[in-house]
Enzyme design. Structure first.
Site, PDB file in Angstrom:
ATOM      1  N   GLY A 215     -61.787 -83.047  34.608  1.00 16.06           N
ATOM      2  CA  GLY A 215     -63.145 -83.466  34.959  1.00 16.06           C
ATOM      3  C   GLY A 215     -63.291 -83.645  36.460  1.00 16.06           C
ATOM      4  O   GLY A 215     -62.719 -82.907  37.270  1.00 16.06           O
ATOM      5  N   SER A 216     -64.033 -84.664  36.817  1.00  9.45           N
ATOM      6  CA  SER A 216     -64.410 -84.837  38.224  1.00  9.45           C
ATOM      7  C   SER A 216     -63.226 -85.159  39.130  1.00  9.45           C
ATOM      8  O   SER A 216     -63.338 -85.006  40.350  1.00  9.45           O
ATOM      9  CB  SER A 216     -65.450 -85.957  38.353  1.00  9.45           C
ATOM     10  OG  SER A 216     -66.587 -85.600  37.609  1.00  9.45           O
TER      11      SER A 216
END
Lengths: 487, 454
Positions: A215-216
């Site tokens: 993810g981020s």
């Protein structure tokens, strides 16, 4: 009659000769085959005939040996078994061994030729060396903090010392007690079956053996690639990125969780984790440079050992532009182990250099003299030092007033990055909460710890799953533990 | 007697000359000291290997074995001064080694100690040895009691039929807590009978009767009784499922018949009958059939995942020993299971003493047999010659059958390794065999002493 007595005597001599020849056949020529026969229990008896060496954390053994007086005499015991299971693994008389118990078996069981002072004499007398000890790099306080932080949730923590690659914590929950697999009683078979059938997979080492979409948190890599490639020259210049961002060649529109991402400069986009900005940056950098940077951090390496094998983290290099955009924000085929993400944070903290992680500080004989010590690990430049300086600043901003404020420690410089990773078909799964960070004590010359935390919290309300909310406090606890003991 | 032989055979025909043969009792004593010290050393080695200390009973054990050996030696010195000086020390050494191996295996089975009982039986055996050497003035005395011997032998063989079977074989009787295997004693008695009968009827056996092709068959009147008695003994053993002992009796019968008659045809007939019998028994008897399957495929059960059988475990033990062995007390032959101290005791010797130790043990047996044969060759009376050959052959055949069985050379048949294996009847019988060989060798060597009339 004399002649016939002689004949009978010759007959007896022949019988004796047959016995001698046959004994020589078995004891000399057939012996290796019989010794190696799987049904021959002698190797196992010799192996368990002496106490096994110990695995040490912070100078204290976390393993032990118990004399059962049985035929396979010594059984393995563990102090805080579930806490250290992702490091020690198990040593079972029925099911073999895993992790450090497996890779360091030669030292622990005493078969390593390095343990014998005079190897040739040992071969002659068939004497067995006493099992040696394995001294780990773990920090007991950090390990405990991570384990307590994860609590009843499913997840993993990996913590490193950025300047060396020493692994300070490696935790996976839910865990299991490896002692339940020691020995060869009926309860061992029951535990084995139970652990294997458990849907929460307690024997899975989530810190090194499982990959997740990062993810981020992967935006750290994307930002490094963008800065290194010169796509972004000033972190405070607008990035000319729309919000929402339509993935190149598709009609799919990528949106943000936060406001104010349109044309946001890198500093703001990083602070508020703007998907649109980083997706576009990835596309602007291009697949070649993105892949090169990811691989410099350790992605796509299949041979990482700490010393047991770590599942390879992946960054797909055969993607189109839309897939590249998703890959750049840690989705699509991008997958990473928590250890890999700790390596990413450590590289930022260590001036752009990745030190290969390791878990065994040194191995010793039973008397404590060193058999082998961890030598200097190869370092790899994952990004320019100047890029690392800027990324440290960006990560500090995240903790100071971005999505990662939960990781802040008073009087300590902390940098971090949150992540909330979608997964499952059509992103239907409960997202994984991520947090990667590093910390530098007030008067320390360099960051002492880098951490990656992932929580696959199936029980929580979906809206609450953010790296900052769930994972950051755990990372903070681990960093505090390391700095608390290091200060 | 033929004149074909040379060397000793010539001496047999030679007239007595006035030479004084050395009696060699001093050598015997020196060898006995060695034969006592070696097992004591082994006993200490086991203690050191297992507990790091000398076993507390080492002195007492050595003293016990030493006293027994000295008593036997005194009896030989007084009543059989010309006897072969090797026989007694070999017996003492093998018995002492057996006690060490059993003591060593007892450590693995604390609930089932066999060494103390074995020591008592050894003492009884030594007492019997002393008694025979002391009171049996001349071996020819036994010749008169041939039929008593065979009657007692058959009675002893029949006795276990009335007792329950143990481990598939009906060969034990239990008296006052002690298991006795009467078949063991029967071997000696049957050898005495065969020697007496064959020596009395040698000429008739060899030179009368019909001739078929190249084989001279004796008349039924002469051969009949001996075949009947042999059939009875073998028949009883087959009923009792003691195939090792029936094989031994059969071999003994053929060897003695061959030596007595000099007809090589008997060997052919013997082999033919043995093969026929073996095939028939292997087909009809599930117990024996299983043994042959084990012999052909010792690892079949292990490969099928049911764990290795006794023979496979025995082969593992021998293999582990290699050339020099693991050292006393450091092997794992106890994995063999319940017969580790009896039938498979040789596997412990092979594992812990290695090929070197095992060969030494085999050579001790070989020497014992050779000395028996030598006494037989030197004697002049046919009964004594046949008796010596018979007793030596019992030892040789028994060693071959059991050692060949546990090393996978031939199918396994339960039998005791002379002196080495756990088993009171066996130890006592073997002491009796050595005592008789002492008597026979004394007679053989004395006849050359110029001072004594033959």
């Amino acid at each position: 009659m004399t002649r016939h007595i002689r004949h009978a005597a010759v007959f007896c001599a022949l019988l004796l000769a047959a016995l001698l020849v046959n004994a020589a056949r078995i004891q000399v020529f057939q012996a290796p085959a019989y010794d190696d026969h799987p049904a021959n229990r002698r190797p196992a008896i010799a192996r368990y005939g002496q106490p096994r060496g110990d695995i040490l954390v912070g100078g204290r053994p976390v393993t032990g040996s118990k004399d059962t007086a049985g035929r396979l005499r010594y059984e393995r015991t563990y102090t805080d078994g579930p806490l250290y299971a992702p490091v020690t693994g198990f040593a079972s008389q029925v099911y073999g061994s895993s992790l450090l118990e497996d890779t360091e078996d030669g030292i622990l069981s005493g078969t390593d030729p390095m343990l014998a002072p005079f190897p040739l004499v040992g071969d002659l007398t068939r004497a067995r060396s006493r099992g040696g000890d394995v001294v780990t790099t773990l920090n007991a306080a950090a390990q405990r903090a991570a384990y307590a932080g994860l609590g009843a949730r499913k997840g993993a923590v990996a913590a490193l010392e950025p300047s060396t690659g020493r692994i300070l914590a490696l935790v996976s929950t839910p865990s299991y007690d490896p002692e339940s697999l020691s020995g060869n009683s009926a309860t061992v078979a029951r535990s084995w079956a139970q652990l294997n059938e458990d849907p929460s997979k307690p024997m899975l080492n989530r810190a090194t053996g499982q990959t997740y979409p990062p993810g981020s948190t992967f935006k750290v890599v994307t930002a490094a690639a963008a800065l290194d490639a010169g796509v972004v020259r000033d972190v405070d210049e607008p990035t000319d990125s729309p919000a929402p961002y339509t993935l190149p060649g598709t009609r799919t529109r990528l949106t943000n969780e936060s406001e104010g991402c349109e044309d946001a400069p890198l500093r703001v986009a990083f602070e508020w984790s703007c998907n649109t900005v980083f997706a576009k940056l990835g596309v602007d950098v291009g697949v070649a440079d993105m892949a090169a940077t990811a691989e410099a951090f350790g992605f796509n390496a299949t041979d990482l050992r700490v010393p047991y094998a770590v599942a390879p983290s992946t960054f797909d290099t055969t993607v189109d532009r839309a897939q590249l955009a998703l890959s750049a924000i840690g989705q699509y085929n991008t997958r990473a182990t928590p250890l890999q993400m700790a390596m990413v944070a450590a590289a930022v903290a260590n001036g752009g250099q990745v030190r290969e992680p390791y878990l065994v500080e040194r191995t010793t004989t039973a008397h404590g003299s060193t058999v082998a010590a961890a030598g200097p690990r190869p370092a790899r430049q994952a990004m320019r030092p100047s890029t690392a300086v800027r990324l440290r600043e960006l990560m500090r901003n995240v903790v100071e007033d971005g999505t990662g404020t939960n990781a802040a420690i008073p009087g300590v410089t902390v940098g971090g990055k949150t992540g909330t990773a979608q997964h499952g078909i059509g992103n239907s799964g409960t997202p994984y909460a991520w947090f990667v960070s590093w910390a530098q004590g007030g008067r320390a010359l360099e960051p002492k710890v880098a951490v990656a935390v992932v929580v696959e919290d199936a029980a929580a309300d979906r809206g609450d799953i953010t790296g900052g909310g769930v994972a950051a406090p755990i990372a903070r606890a681990v960093m505090e533990a390391v700095l608390g003991t290091a200060r | 007697m033929t004149k074909a032989g040379t060397g000793t055979a010539v001496a047999v025909e030679a007239p007595a000359v006035a030479v004084r043969l050395p009696r060699r009792r001093g050598i015997e004593l020196a060898l006995i000291v060695v034969a006592v010290l070696l097992p004591v050393y082994g006993y200490c080695a086991v203690g050191l290997a297992r507990h790091g200390t000398l076993p507390p009973g080492a002195a007492g054990y050595g003293a016990g074995l030493g006293v027994l050996a000295l008593l036997a030696h005194v009896a030989v010195r007084l009543r059989a001064p010309y006897a072969d000086p090797l026989l007694l020390p070999i017996g003492v050494l093998l018995n002492g080694l057996g006690l060490v191996l059993i003591y060593r295996l007892d450590l693995e089975t604390p609930g089932d100690r066999a060494a103390p009982a074995q020591l008592i039986w050894s003492a009884l055996g030594a007492a019997l040895f002393t008694g025979i050497v002391f009171f049996l003035r001349d071996h020819r005395f036994l010749q008169r009691y041939a039929y008593v011997c065979v009657a007692v032998a058959l009675a002893l063989l029949t006795l276990p039929i009335f007792f329950p079977a143990v481990n598939g074989a009906r060969i034990w009787i239990r008296v006052a807590g002690f298991s006795i295997q009467p078949g063991e004693f029967a071997k000696v008695l049957l050898a005495v009978f065969f020697a007496a009968y064959l020596s009395a009827n040698r000429s008739a056996l060899a030179y009368t009767g019909r001739r078929i092709w190249r084989l001279q068959l004796p008349t039924g009147r002469v051969l009949g009784p001996i075949v009947a008695i042999w059939l009875a003994s073998v028949g009883v053993l087959v009923l009792e499922r003691d195939l090792g002992t029936s094989l031994l009796f059969f071999g003994l019968f053929v060897v003695m018949l061959y030596v007595a008659t000099g007809r090589s045809g008997w060997i052919a007939v013997g082999l033919l009958l043995a093969v026929l019998g073996a095939v028939a028994v292997a087909r009809l008897e599930p117990h024996v059939h299983g043994r042959i399957e084990d012999w052909l495929h010792p690892f079949a059960t292990a490969d099928a995942g049911q764990g290795p059988g006794q023979l496979a475990q025995s082969l593992f033990a021998f293999a582990e020993g290699g050339i020099l062995g693991t050292g006393l007390g450091l092997g794992h032959s106890v994995l063999i299971g319940f017969a580790a101290k009896s039938d498979f005791v040789l596997a412990t010797a092979g594992e812990e003493l290695g090929l070197a130790g095992l060969s030494a043990v085999f050579l001790l047996y070989g020497l014992l047999v050779e000395r028996g044969y030598r006494a037989g060759l030197a004697l002049r009376d046919p009964f004594g010659r046949l008796l010596a050959v018979g007793l030596a052959s019992i030892v040789a055949l028994q060693v071959f059958v059991i050692a060949g069985g546990v090393t996978g050379l031939i199918p396994l048949t339960g039998m005791a390794m002379p002196f080495l294996a756990q088993g009171g009847s066996s130890v006592v019988t073997n002491w009796a065999i050595v005592a008789l060989l002492i008597r026979v060798s004394h007679a053989a060597r004395r006849q050359y002493d110029g001072r004594v009339a033959p």
